[in-house]
Design a protein around this motif. Structure first.
Motif, short mmCIF file in Angstrom:
data_model
loop_
_atom_site.label_atom_id
_atom_site.label_comp_id
_atom_site.label_asym_id
_atom_site.label_seq_id
_atom_site.Cartn_x
_atom_site.Cartn_y
_atom_site.Cartn_z
N TRP A 172 2.22 -8.49 17.72
CA TRP A 172 2.03 -9.20 16.46
C TRP A 172 0.61 -9.75 16.34
O TRP A 172 -0.03 -10.12 17.33
N CYS A 173 0.12 -9.86 15.11
CA CYS A 173 -1.22 -10.40 14.84
C CYS A 173 -1.29 -11.86 15.26
O CYS A 173 -0.27 -12.56 15.29
N CYS B 2 7.70 -5.07 11.27
CA CYS B 2 7.05 -5.98 12.23
C CYS B 2 8.10 -6.84 12.93
O CYS B 2 8.10 -6.96 14.16
N CYS C 93 2.90 -14.28 7.29
CA CYS C 93 2.10 -13.10 7.60
C CYS C 93 0.70 -13.37 7.06
O CYS C 93 0.40 -13.04 5.91
N PRO C 94 -0.17 -13.96 7.87
CA PRO C 94 -1.52 -14.25 7.38
C PRO C 94 -2.31 -12.97 7.11
O PRO C 94 -3.18 -12.95 6.23
N THR C 95 -2.00 -11.90 7.84
CA THR C 95 -2.80 -10.68 7.74
C THR C 95 -2.70 -10.02 6.36
O THR C 95 -3.72 -9.66 5.76
N TYR C 96 -1.50 -9.90 5.83
CA TYR C 96 -1.37 -9.22 4.52
C TYR C 96 -1.01 -10.17 3.40
O TYR C 96 -1.64 -10.16 2.34
N HIS D 13 6.33 -14.42 13.36
CA HIS D 13 7.50 -13.75 13.95
C HIS D 13 7.75 -14.18 15.41
O HIS D 13 8.90 -14.24 15.85
N ASN E 177 8.97 -12.55 5.52
CA ASN E 177 7.54 -12.81 5.30
C ASN E 177 7.12 -12.43 3.89
O ASN E 177 5.95 -12.47 3.55
N CYS F 59 0.77 -14.82 13.40
CA CYS F 59 2.01 -14.32 12.78
C CYS F 59 3.17 -15.27 13.12
O CYS F 59 3.25 -15.80 14.23
FE1 SF4 Z 1 2.87 -10.45 11.51
FE2 SF4 Z 1 1.88 -9.65 9.18
FE3 SF4 Z 1 0.67 -8.94 11.43
FE4 SF4 Z 1 3.06 -7.89 10.78
S1 SF4 Z 1 1.13 -7.60 9.67
S2 SF4 Z 1 2.44 -8.66 12.81
S3 SF4 Z 1 4.08 -9.64 9.78
S4 SF4 Z 1 0.89 -11.03 10.63
#
Ligand code: SF4
Ligand code: MG
Length: 276
Positions: free
Chosen positions: A16-17, A51, A200-203, A22, A121, A20
């Motif tokens: 995981w990022c 994820c 989900c900070p990434t997306y 999760h 998320n 995240c």
């Molecule tokens: Fe978590 Fe979003 Fe990265 Fe998936 S994309 S691991 S949900 S932060």
């Protein structure tokens, strides 16, 4: 017992990022299993794809990583074949609310003894952040770059209406509450469902001015309200805020896998008498 003893150390670090939610939710699931006194030798944890569904790969117990949307279909088969086992599903919002929506409705309708944790998320994270049925109204995703127009979808109300007998919601910010609610769900005899908002900070975050995971956690804190407090608030005060806590709990509803097993045993008994 050490919480880390529930994890497959050889599979860490996780994929995981950074930031995240999760991992926080998985940590809450493990602590809830400890709190509820789950016997891991008599427990199966099932996931779909996404994820969040990678979570089962990190658990040192019997796990099944299945196909997209079908975690509850596999879990239903396990529970009907072995009603004595504790069956837990860990799945994402796209998995449970879209392609797997019918499995969710019917597992709830049957009051099948499965605990389902929805890692919500609000997007399809693994495939780069597309709109999911649970994306909150107005927020931007890869496939709704100008903010999406659909109305909000309350999955907890759906499963309650379908027949679930334990329904709760929490967030990755409210960690202790999440542990408590999952532990109660695990102790419940019937279909139990816990939706956990996970960042989900990434997306999701980057597209909505919350690339910093802390900003996302603050957003989870500020966009939710406890059920007890919500009961004293006017509808206009609640607009845009999700209610968290225990939302529904019913006892005295037959758990389906035991009813099914009793019928099979009765028919087998009648068959052997007929053969005499
Ligand atoms: Fe978590 Fe979003 Fe990265 Fe998936 S994309 S691991 S949900 S932060
Ligand atoms: Mg998702």
């Amino acid at each position: 017992m050490q919480t880390t003893s529930w994890l497959r150390a050889e599979h860490l670090p996780h994929i995981w990022c950074s930031g995240c939610g999760h991992g926080t939710v998985l940590g809450a699931v493990v602590r809830a299993m400890e709190k509820a006194g789950i016997d891991r030798d008599r427990t199966v944890v099932v996931s779909g794809i996404g994820c969040s569904s990678r979570a089962v790969g990190y658990l040192e117990m019997d796990t099944l990583h299945t196909t997209h949307g079908r975690a509850l279909a596999f879990a239903t088969g396990i529970k009907l074949a072995r009603p004595d086992l504790k069956v837990i599903v860990l799945a994402g919002d796209g998995d449970l609310a879209a392609i797997g929506g019918n499995h969710l409705i019917h597992a709830a309708r049957r009051n099948l003894g499965i605990t389902t944790v929805c890692f919500n998320n609000g997007i399809y994270g693994m495939t780069s952040g597309q709109l999911s049925p649970l994306t909150p109204g107005g927020y931007r995703t890869t496939t709704s770059p100008h903010g999406h127009l659909e109305r909000d979808f309350d999955l907890c109300r759906l499963v309650q209406a379908a027949g679930a007998t334990y329904v709760a919601r929490s967030t990755a910010y409210h960690v202790q509450q999440t542990i408590l609610l999952i532990a109660r769900a695990l102790a419940h005899d019937g279909f139990s469902f816990i939706e956990v908002f996970s960042q989900c900070p990434t997306y999701f975050g980057r597209r909505n001015g919350m690339a910093d995971p802390v900003a996302m956690l603050e957003w989870l804190r500020d966009s939710t309200v406890q059920a007890g407090q919500a009961a004293r608030m006017a509808p206009e005060e609640l607009r845009g805020r999700a209610i968290i806590g225990e939302l529904y709990h019913a006892e005295d509803v037959p758990e389906y896998s035991r009813s099914y097993r009793a019928l099979v045993d009765r028919l087998a008994g009648e068959g052997s008498r007929d053969a005499d």
